[in-house]
Each structure stands twice: as C-alpha cells, then as structure tokens.
Write a protein that holds these residues in place. Structure first.
Motif, PDB file in Angstrom:
ATOM      1  N   ASN A 179      -8.176 -24.981  24.430  1.00 41.69           N
ATOM      2  CA  ASN A 179      -6.728 -24.904  24.586  1.00 41.69           C
ATOM      3  C   ASN A 179      -6.229 -26.077  25.431  1.00 41.69           C
ATOM      4  OD1 ASN A 179      -7.309 -24.238  27.268  1.00 41.69           O
ATOM      5  ND2 ASN A 179      -7.124 -22.025  26.881  1.00 41.69           N
ATOM      6  N   GLU A 180      -4.945 -26.069  25.746  1.00 40.58           N
ATOM      7  CA  GLU A 180      -4.346 -27.211  26.450  1.00 40.58           C
ATOM      8  C   GLU A 180      -4.950 -27.431  27.832  1.00 40.58           C
ATOM      9  OE1 GLU A 180       0.114 -28.297  25.287  1.00 40.58           O
ATOM     10  OE2 GLU A 180      -0.088 -26.189  25.897  1.00 40.58           O
ATOM     11  N   SER A 181      -5.386 -26.377  28.466  1.00 44.53           N
ATOM     12  CA  SER A 181      -5.964 -26.513  29.802  1.00 44.53           C
ATOM     13  C   SER A 181      -7.420 -26.942  29.762  1.00 44.53           C
ATOM     14  CB  SER A 181      -5.843 -25.184  30.556  1.00 44.53           C
ATOM     15  OG  SER A 181      -6.600 -24.175  29.902  1.00 44.53           O
ATOM     16  N   GLY A 182      -7.989 -27.062  28.551  1.00 40.76           N
ATOM     17  CA  GLY A 182      -9.369 -27.497  28.413  1.00 40.76           C
ATOM     18  C   GLY A 182     -10.370 -26.372  28.329  1.00 40.76           C
ATOM     19  N   THR A 183      -9.895 -25.127  28.384  1.00 44.32           N
ATOM     20  CA  THR A 183     -10.811 -23.986  28.293  1.00 44.32           C
ATOM     21  C   THR A 183     -11.413 -23.904  26.899  1.00 44.32           C
ATOM     22  OG1 THR A 183      -9.504 -22.774  29.929  1.00 44.32           O
ATOM     23  CG2 THR A 183     -11.027 -21.497  28.552  1.00 44.32           C
ATOM     24  N   GLU A 184     -12.734 -23.833  26.846  1.00 37.53           N
ATOM     25  CA  GLU A 184     -13.426 -23.803  25.559  1.00 37.53           C
ATOM     26  C   GLU A 184     -13.290 -22.427  24.919  1.00 37.53           C
ATOM     27  OE1 GLU A 184     -18.038 -23.858  24.260  1.00 37.53           O
ATOM     28  OE2 GLU A 184     -17.353 -25.686  25.304  1.00 37.53           O
ATOM     29  N   VAL A 185     -12.894 -22.416  23.651  1.00 37.99           N
ATOM     30  CA  VAL A 185     -12.729 -21.176  22.898  1.00 37.99           C
ATOM     31  C   VAL A 185     -13.913 -20.939  21.971  1.00 37.99           C
ATOM     32  CG1 VAL A 185     -11.287 -19.984  21.196  1.00 37.99           C
ATOM     33  CG2 VAL A 185     -10.218 -21.299  23.038  1.00 37.99           C
ATOM     34  N   ALA A 186     -14.462 -22.016  21.391  1.00 37.00           N
ATOM     35  CA  ALA A 186     -15.602 -21.908  20.483  1.00 37.00           C
ATOM     36  C   ALA A 186     -16.301 -23.252  20.430  1.00 37.00           C
ATOM     37  CB  ALA A 186     -15.161 -21.470  19.089  1.00 37.00           C
ATOM     38  N   ALA A 187     -17.589 -23.215  20.114  1.00 36.28           N
ATOM     39  CA  ALA A 187     -18.377 -24.436  19.934  1.00 36.28           C
ATOM     40  C   ALA A 187     -19.255 -24.262  18.704  1.00 36.28           C
ATOM     41  CB  ALA A 187     -19.229 -24.727  21.162  1.00 36.28           C
ATOM     42  N   PHE A 188     -19.491 -25.356  17.969  1.00 36.39           N
ATOM     43  CA  PHE A 188     -20.291 -25.259  16.746  1.00 36.39           C
ATOM     44  C   PHE A 188     -20.837 -26.635  16.386  1.00 36.39           C
ATOM     45  CE2 PHE A 188     -15.873 -25.944  15.662  1.00 36.39           C
ATOM     46  CZ  PHE A 188     -15.916 -26.976  14.727  1.00 36.39           C
ATOM     47  N   THR A 189     -21.806 -26.654  15.453  1.00 38.02           N
ATOM     48  CA  THR A 189     -22.420 -27.877  14.940  1.00 38.02           C
ATOM     49  C   THR A 189     -22.419 -27.830  13.423  1.00 38.02           C
ATOM     50  OG1 THR A 189     -23.856 -28.048  16.882  1.00 38.02           O
ATOM     51  CG2 THR A 189     -24.500 -29.305  14.929  1.00 38.02           C
ATOM     52  N   THR A 190     -22.116 -28.937  12.791  1.00 35.79           N
ATOM     53  CA  THR A 190     -22.054 -28.971  11.329  1.00 35.79           C
ATOM     54  C   THR A 190     -23.456 -28.989  10.727  1.00 35.79           C
ATOM     55  OG1 THR A 190     -21.979 -31.388  11.266  1.00 35.79           O
ATOM     56  CG2 THR A 190     -19.884 -30.235  11.404  1.00 35.79           C
ATOM     57  N   ASP A 191     -23.531 -28.616   9.433  1.00 34.12           N
ATOM     58  CA  ASP A 191     -24.789 -28.705   8.709  1.00 34.12           C
ATOM     59  C   ASP A 191     -24.973 -30.126   8.183  1.00 34.12           C
ATOM     60  OD1 ASP A 191     -23.149 -28.980   6.498  1.00 34.12           O
ATOM     61  OD2 ASP A 191     -23.517 -26.956   5.736  1.00 34.12           O
ATOM     62  N   THR A 192     -25.986 -30.335   7.352  1.00 32.01           N
ATOM     63  CA  THR A 192     -26.298 -31.687   6.865  1.00 32.01           C
ATOM     64  C   THR A 192     -25.264 -32.219   5.894  1.00 32.01           C
ATOM     65  OG1 THR A 192     -27.677 -30.710   5.122  1.00 32.01           O
ATOM     66  CG2 THR A 192     -28.766 -31.352   7.179  1.00 32.01           C
ATOM     67  N   LEU A 193     -24.356 -31.367   5.426  1.00 31.33           N
ATOM     68  CA  LEU A 193     -23.283 -31.810   4.539  1.00 31.33           C
ATOM     69  C   LEU A 193     -21.955 -31.945   5.276  1.00 31.33           C
ATOM     70  CD1 LEU A 193     -24.049 -29.743   1.298  1.00 31.33           C
ATOM     71  CD2 LEU A 193     -24.612 -32.130   1.796  1.00 31.33           C
ATOM     72  N   GLY A 194     -21.978 -31.825   6.590  1.00 32.07           N
ATOM     73  CA  GLY A 194     -20.756 -31.982   7.371  1.00 32.07           C
ATOM     74  C   GLY A 194     -19.874 -30.755   7.387  1.00 32.07           C
ATOM     75  N   ARG A 195     -20.444 -29.559   7.114  1.00 34.14           N
ATOM     76  CA  ARG A 195     -19.645 -28.345   7.021  1.00 34.14           C
ATOM     77  C   ARG A 195     -19.939 -27.401   8.177  1.00 34.14           C
ATOM     78  NH1 ARG A 195     -21.545 -26.506   1.161  1.00 34.14           N
ATOM     79  NH2 ARG A 195     -23.470 -26.533   2.404  1.00 34.14           N
ATOM     80  N   ALA A 196     -18.945 -26.573   8.511  1.00 30.84           N
ATOM     81  CA  ALA A 196     -19.124 -25.543   9.536  1.00 30.84           C
ATOM     82  C   ALA A 196     -18.043 -24.490   9.365  1.00 30.84           C
ATOM     83  CB  ALA A 196     -19.058 -26.144  10.938  1.00 30.84           C
ATOM     84  N   SER A 197     -18.380 -23.250   9.713  1.00 30.36           N
ATOM     85  CA  SER A 197     -17.418 -22.149   9.732  1.00 30.36           C
ATOM     86  C   SER A 197     -17.549 -21.444  11.074  1.00 30.36           C
ATOM     87  CB  SER A 197     -17.678 -21.163   8.589  1.00 30.36           C
ATOM     88  OG  SER A 197     -17.480 -21.781   7.335  1.00 30.36           O
ATOM     89  N   VAL A 198     -16.430 -20.996  11.632  1.00 29.77           N
ATOM     90  CA  VAL A 198     -16.462 -20.400  12.958  1.00 29.77           C
ATOM     91  C   VAL A 198     -15.377 -19.326  13.057  1.00 29.77           C
ATOM     92  CG1 VAL A 198     -14.894 -22.127  13.932  1.00 29.77           C
ATOM     93  CG2 VAL A 198     -16.462 -20.895  15.436  1.00 29.77           C
ATOM     94  N   GLN A 199     -15.687 -18.260  13.810  1.00 29.59           N
ATOM     95  CA  GLN A 199     -14.691 -17.242  14.136  1.00 29.59           C
ATOM     96  C   GLN A 199     -14.385 -17.351  15.621  1.00 29.59           C
ATOM     97  OE1 GLN A 199     -15.442 -12.790  14.451  1.00 29.59           O
ATOM     98  NE2 GLN A 199     -14.272 -12.845  12.522  1.00 29.59           N
ATOM     99  N   PHE A 200     -13.114 -17.270  15.972  1.00 27.25           N
ATOM    100  CA  PHE A 200     -12.725 -17.433  17.371  1.00 27.25           C
ATOM    101  C   PHE A 200     -11.483 -16.595  17.656  1.00 27.25           C
ATOM    102  CE2 PHE A 200     -10.645 -20.620  14.817  1.00 27.25           C
ATOM    103  CZ  PHE A 200      -9.338 -20.614  15.265  1.00 27.25           C
ATOM    104  N   ARG A 201     -11.277 -16.363  18.938  1.00 25.28           N
ATOM    105  CA  ARG A 201     -10.088 -15.640  19.391  1.00 25.28           C
ATOM    106  C   ARG A 201      -9.373 -16.528  20.407  1.00 25.28           C
ATOM    107  NH1 ARG A 201      -8.782  -9.985  19.792  1.00 25.28           N
ATOM    108  NH2 ARG A 201      -7.209  -9.598  21.403  1.00 25.28           N
ATOM    109  N   ALA A 202      -8.119 -16.803  20.153  1.00 27.50           N
ATOM    110  CA  ALA A 202      -7.332 -17.674  21.027  1.00 27.50           C
ATOM    111  C   ALA A 202      -6.195 -16.866  21.643  1.00 27.50           C
ATOM    112  CB  ALA A 202      -6.777 -18.852  20.243  1.00 27.50           C
ATOM    113  N   GLU A 203      -6.193 -16.772  22.970  1.00 29.50           N
ATOM    114  CA  GLU A 203      -5.101 -16.068  23.653  1.00 29.50           C
ATOM    115  C   GLU A 203      -3.874 -16.951  23.778  1.00 29.50           C
ATOM    116  OE1 GLU A 203      -5.295 -12.995  24.137  1.00 29.50           O
ATOM    117  OE2 GLU A 203      -7.439 -12.817  23.690  1.00 29.50           O
ATOM    118  N   LYS A 204      -4.111 -18.269  23.822  1.00 27.10           N
ATOM    119  CA  LYS A 204      -3.000 -19.210  23.941  1.00 27.10           C
ATOM    120  C   LYS A 204      -3.143 -20.287  22.866  1.00 27.10           C
ATOM    121  CE  LYS A 204      -2.532 -18.714  28.975  1.00 27.10           C
ATOM    122  NZ  LYS A 204      -2.537 -19.449  30.273  1.00 27.10           N
ATOM    123  N   THR A 205      -2.017 -20.768  22.427  1.00 24.15           N
ATOM    124  CA  THR A 205      -1.990 -21.894  21.478  1.00 24.15           C
ATOM    125  C   THR A 205      -1.044 -22.955  22.033  1.00 24.15           C
ATOM    126  OG1 THR A 205      -0.205 -20.828  20.214  1.00 24.15           O
ATOM    127  CG2 THR A 205      -2.468 -20.416  19.484  1.00 24.15           C
TER     128      THR A 205
END
Length: 751
Positions: A179-205
């Motif tokens: 978020n704007e304050s720099g708090t991490e909401v989710a982290a992930f790494t792509t596969d060998t084709l440059g793809r990734a899927s992630v589920q996250f919950r954001a209290e602020k946008t």
C-alpha cells in the motif's frame, strides 16, 4: 434503407412484445458491453531470415464465435522504430482471411511487427511480432512489462481479491503488493513463463505492484473496482457459483443476463450485512453457455462480466510415415475429437526453429470449472458497417468551376432533349496490370461528382482512365479522386510496451544460410541471385512485342506507356517530353541517353515526315536502355515509338486524359509444396517451412491428411495447428516430431 414491417393483430402479444422491447432497448443502449474481440494470428513460423516469405492466417472471434460481420481486415507491417514498410487489405470470409508478406532482402532489424485493424476496433489494432535473424541471431531489446487481470476488474478493499499477472520476460520475477505506506500485502514469484496468480486482502487502497529486473526497480499502481461491486465465479464441489459482492451504497440491484442470442433474463437482488450474494450459475444460464452479466441499479452500472464456456480441445495426430532422410516423405492425419465444423491452418517447419507456442500470451480470462470470464467495458452497439469493398470515384474541380460546368451541362441537356438525346457521362476505362487492354463503359455521375460505378471488386492494382466524352464539355479541367479501402492510411506502427519488451532472442544453430547452400559434401555453394520481384504489366508486354525489333528487342531499364502516362498539358514537343521524363525518372538523366525513334540506329539521319516525332501526340511508347551499342561514350538510349502524325487522341489532347493506379485487395500467392521423384532429385533443399495450408475446412471426427517432403537439413520438425470452430472453440496446438517418433509411426501402421 429498406424497413420490413410486421403486422400483429393480437393486442396481448403486442403489449407483451412492447414491454419486452422496452427492456431490451434499455439494456442495449444504456449498458451495451464491448464483448471480447479476439484475433488469432497464425504465421507459418515465428522466426525468419531476410528475403523469406511470411505466410499467415487471421481468425477473428467475437462473442465466442467467428466474426462473420467483419468483411475486411487492414494490416500494417513495419519496423520496431514504428516505420511502416507495407500496408495490406484482405477480404474476410466467415471470420478468417490469409495472405503473405515478403521480408525485404536488406531488412536489418531483429524484429518485424504486424498491426491488424478491423471495423470492430479501427483505432486499436491487434499487435504481433516475429523474429528476423541477422547473422543467425535475434537479439531483442527486452524491456519488462506486465499485464494484470483482477477479478471484478479492480480491487475491493476489505475483501479477498484474486489477481493474475503475466510478464513478457521469462526470467523469474520477485514481486510484492504494497500500500501507500509501504506495508506489504502479498509477495510472489513468477514461473518460467513469467506468470503468477495471487490472492490478497487489502484494507487500504491504492495498491502498488513493485518488482525488480536486472537491477532496475519498477512500480505500477493497481486499479480499484470502478463501480464498488464485482462479479466472479466460484466452485463448490461440482457446482459453479456466481459470486456477487457489493460495497456500493445501493442495497437493491437487478442482475441482467443476456445470452447468445439476445434474450434478456433478470433477477432482483437484495444485499444484506455481508454485502455478498451467491447462487448456482445454472439458475440464470437457462441452457446457454455464454453471455453478458450486468448488475445495475437506478440507471447505474455496478458490475459487468462476460461469460464463455471453456472447453479446451487438442487435435489428434496419427502418423503414417516419418522420415528425416534427404527429401524423405512424411504423412500424418489430423482429427478433431468432436462434432463441430472447424476452420484450421496447418504449418510444418524445421525443428531447429522455436515453436510458435513458446511465446508468452497475455491473460485475458479467468477460468473456473467449465467456464471462463472477463470484464469488458460498457461501449457501443454490436452492429458495424462493413461490406465487401468496391471501386469509388469522384470528379473534382474548384467550386466555381464545378458551378460553371454544371450550368453548361444543364444548358447542353436542354438543347439535346429537343433532339431526344441526353448528355453523356464519362468514358471510363479500366484494366488489371495483368491485362493488356482496357475495358470501356460509359458512366454517369451525380451532382456531387460521384461516379455511379457498378461494383468493381479487384486484387492488386487497377489502372483507370477517364475521359469526358461530351463534345461541348470535354475541355473543362478536372481531376478524378479514386478510392477503394475505407480504412485510414497508417502513418506509424503501434508498438505497445508489452509487445516491444517481449524477448524473442534466439541463436539459430541449424545449417540454413540465406546466401549459401550446404552440399552433401559439406561444401558451401553460393545461391543464385534472384531477380527482383516486380509486377508484370501485360499491356507493356504487348507493346514490347508490337514495337521492338532487332537490337532493341531486349531487356530494358524502363518501359513507359506514354498513352497512359498522364503527361502534363504543358508538354508538347519531343524535347519537352524528354526533359520531363528525365526529371520524373532520375535514372534516365544519369544514363545520358541518345534520342532514337522507331528501331532506327542512325542518329545522324535527316528525319522527315513521321520518322522523328515532332509533337508529343505522335508518341505512344518509350523504352529506356542502359548501354546502347552505338553511344559514343557508352551511355544509354531512349527509343520512342510513334503511331503516325497526330494519331494519338488528337481530339482529346494529352492533358484531358486522367490515368491512375488504384490499389485494391492485396493479392494472394500460392504456397508451393515440393514433390520429389527419387529418380530425379536436386542437390539440396533448404526450405524452412515444409508445409503450409491456411484453408483446412473439416468436420469433427473426420481425418484430414497432411503430406510433405523433408528438406536436406532437418532431423526434426514442428507441427502447428490453429483454428476456430463454427461455435467459437479454438485450437492452438504445437508438436515437435523427432527421430524418436519414427518408432511410433511404425507402431501405428501395424495397428
């Protein structure tokens, strides 16, 4: 426009129909969606050498079915710096078209771009690119870019959100959402084709996507839900659910579903404290497999979703013969395991070139169970105005001249009516460049100057010639504006960041060389220098045969049909004509040519009568030679041919003939499939594309045979099958065949 009227005597039916019509019209005009407009572009391979021919086919899909409303496709082909090399125009039949493009021999860039335009999105082209080897290497200017698909088309704060990411680079990307304050909401790494899927919950946008690539940091803001509500699919056992989450101020809403074809169903909803409603998808589908969902309240759109049945299918290949011998014969059959009718394209290319399927594809849909869904934007109606193109022409002149012309024409018409005659139109002549002679017809025109032509549909280039044939009106100066394509010319290529940064870098390790052949002994033989590709003008060929004799019956630098050259009105004498041609064609001036006529060599002869033309109206044809045998300093010659004194349209005059070349639909070439007889084989064959067929029309569960011969270089090949069914199912399949498959083919033959 013709309006068909339907009479209904039943007042009840009329009242119900009126109510339903109001509902439908309200939806259509207030909340029409941009349905997914897909383009599937299949090129015979993904990597080429300068001078190669790119064979391609384009399938157009709209709302999950072949786009039969589109009748034309415009294509621009150009460089990475956005310079346009060529523009093509293709007719579309049944949602598909195909053609070819020849890469220039002197092409220096490592990538080549294609922009495809249709009337669906005339200003938003589909973009694709291919690699072009330079010294057997493609080096891409790889710049990372990412495409993001968020369920619901945006983030809803305080809820779980699902997002899919596709980078255009294959190296692993470590990314975070913060978020704007720099708090991490989710982290992930792509596969060998440059793809990734992630589920996250954001209290602020808002939320920011941050990642690094080769020491450079990148940041991209993620979009919030534009409406405060969203729709998505979920799965509970074997049941597919539609999930509706609503954070807007509205507690009541109406869910509309418009399947294909367009009957509208709706469901009234009330949102409780949890702001969520879930129910089985089949409750609304009513046996349909695709359509548009719209959640609305009080003339406001809260959420949209496009639904399609997702049922991937792969072709089945059965091999009859696999051979990697020099000129070896290969055969296999393609079968699609369903009962649809399919429109396919099939290519086979050398196995040392990368597969088409190796390129990253953008995320366009989310998938749940048997369905895929996306989030189109509200937009204009489905209908487009697109028809098979034909020649259009218009007489132009300054407004005052046109007023004067029309006044004279009106007076002329009044006089002729007393003699039961009418003012004539224009004499319209036309021919394809492959035809020797013009065809003529009289064409009327309206008060705006539009020529009332019949439908003339043509390929390549049409040469037109218009003369005003009414005796009293022919002297008024005018121009003719011709058109065929209804697409705007493309000045610059569209090169989006995602495509521009997609890495096509590759080193070719095969034996093919664009300049040499590899002989069986391992020696290299220089390839023959090909004759530059140019269109043959049948009329020029006819005039060459008619006029040229003796020494002059040979290849020339340039041939000019002066009857149709469009010589300006200020050119009258032979000297003026020669100077005009030297200025228009600088190559002539550089030759320092002697001026000759009618196949006569002796330039010192005293010309009399009609031998040496004195007036431009006597000349019909000119040939320019680079090295003239009697030139004292080794220069060239211009040979003029005459048809007699004043034989050239003396009653019309040079300036009154308007000649133009008009580009039509781009021409089609045939792919030549090599067939070999073991008794007479060439020394080499280094074709990179072994088989190409863009027009495979088959029914499901019916085999289609593919037969081709190997080159002298390959010990593997790649088969690619792409296409679309009548119901909109798509295939994108690729298989590499190696020597290990030879045993498989033998086993299948035994079966």
């Amino acid at each position: 426009m013709t309006i068909l009227q339907i009479n209904t005597s039943n007042s009840v039916v009329r009242a119900v129909s009126k109510r339903l019509l109001m509902v439908l019209l309200y939806f259509i005009f207030a909340h029409k969606l941009y349905a997914q407009h897909d383009v599937q572009l299949h090129t015979d391979r993904t990597y080429y050498f300068p001078g190669d021919t790119v064979w391609y086919k384009a399938n157009l899909i709209y709302k999950g079915s072949p786009d039969t409303a589109v009748r034309n496709l415009a294509m621009a082909i150009g460089r990475p710096d956005k310079d346009v090399l060529e523009q093509q125009l293709r007719p579309v039949v049944g949602g598909s078209t195909f053609g070819q493009y020849i890469i220039p021999d002197d092409y220096k860039d490592h990538e080549l771009y294609f922009n495809l335009y249709t009337k669906r999105k005339e200003h938003e082209p589909f973009v694709s690119k291919i690699g072009v080897f330079q010294k057997k290497e493609v080096v891409s200017d790889s710049r990372p870019a990412v495409e993001v698909l968020i369920e619901g088309d945006g983030i809803l704060p305080g809820l779980f959100n699902n997002a899919s990411f596709q980078w255009n680079v294959r190296t692993g990307i470590n990314a975070i959402l913060a978020n704007e304050s720099g708090t991490e909401v989710a982290a992930f790494t792509t596969d060998t084709l440059g793809r990734a899927s992630v589920q996250f919950r954001a209290e602020k946008t808002p939320l920011f996507l941050r990642w690094s690539h080769q020491g450079t940091d990148y940041e991209q803001v993620l979009t919030n839900s534009p409406y405060g509500a969203r729709m998505r699919l979920g799965q509970a056992g074997d049941t597919t659910l539609i999930v509706i989450e609503n954070q807007s101020r509205f507690r009541n809403a109406t869910l509309l579903f418009i399947p294909e074809p367009g009957t509208t169903w709706y469901k009234n909803l009330h949102f409780g404290i949890d702001n969520m409603i879930t129910f089985p998808l089949e409750e609304l589908l009513g046996g349909s497999y695709s359509g548009d969902f719209v959640l609305e309240e009080q003339d406001s759109v809260l959420a949209t979703m496009r639904l399609d049945r997702f049922n991937p299918i792969q072709p089945q290949l059965s091999f009859e013969q696999v051979s990697f011998d020099r000129f070896g014969g290969n055969s296999f059959d393609i079968l699609i395991p369903d009962y649809n009718e399919w429109n396919l394209s099939v290519s086979v290319h050398d196995g040392l070139l990368p597969s088409v399927a190796d390129n990253p594809a953008r995320y366009k849909f989310a998938i749940c169970g048997r369905y895929r869904y996306s989030y189109p934007k509200p937009g204009p109606a489905d209908s487009i105005n697109d028809a098979v193109l034909s020649l259009q022409g218009r007489i132009t002149m300054p407004p005052k001249e046109w007023e004067k012309f029309w006044g004279l024409r009106h007076k002329r018409q009044q006089r002729l009516e007393k003699e039961d005659k009418t003012v004539k139109g224009v004499s319209f002549g036309y021919r394809l460049l492959t035809e020797a002679d013009f065809r003529y017809e009289e064409v009327p025109y309206d008060t705006l100057g539009n020529l009332l032509l019949r439908d003339i549909v043509f390929y390549d280039t049409l040469q037109t010639r218009v003369v005003q044939i009414d005796e009293r009106l022919k002297t008024i100066s005018h121009e003719i504006e011709w058109s065929f394509s209804n697409f705007e010319p493309v000045d610059r290529m569209v090169v989006p960041d995602f495509e521009a940064g997609t890495d096509l870098s590759h080193v070719y390790i095969g034996k093919f060389d664009p300049h040499y052949y590899i002989l069986p002994s391992g020696e290299r033989a220089i390839k023959e220098v090909g004759i530059p590709r140019k269109k043959v003008d049948a009329r020029i060929q006819k005039m060459q045969a008619q006029f040229s004799r003796g020494w002059f019956d040979r290849e020339s630098v340039m041939d000019i049909d002066l009857l149709h050259e469009g010589i300006p009105g200020y050119v009258f004498t032979l000297e003026e004509l020669t100077e005009y041609l030297k200025n228009k064609y600088p190559i002539i001036r550089g030759l320092g040519p002697l001026i000759l006529a009618n196949n006569i060599h002796d330039r010192d002869k005293t010309w009399t009568g009609g031998d040496m033309p004195l007036d431009v109206t006597e000349i019909v044809f000119a040939r320019v030679y680079e090295n003239y045998i009697q030139h004292p300093s080794g220069g060239g010659a211009i040979m003029y041919y005459t048809s007699g004194v004043n034989a050239r349209n003396k009653d019309i005059g040079v300036a009154k003939i308007s000649l133009s070349n008009v580009a039509g639909y781009s021409g089609f070439h045939d792919f030549h499939h090599k067939k070999y007889n073991r008794d007479s084989l060439p020394a080499y064959d280094d074709r990179q594309t072994l088989y190409w067929n863009p027009d495979v029309q088959i029914k499901g569960n019916v085999k289609f045979p593919v037969r081709f011969h190997n080159n002298t270089l390959s010990d593997s090949y790649i088969i690619t099958v792409q296409g679309v069914s009548r119901t909109g199912r798509t295939i994108r399949f690729s298989k590499r065949v190696t020597k290990a498959d030879i045993d498989t083919s033998l086993l299948e033959r035994k079966k």
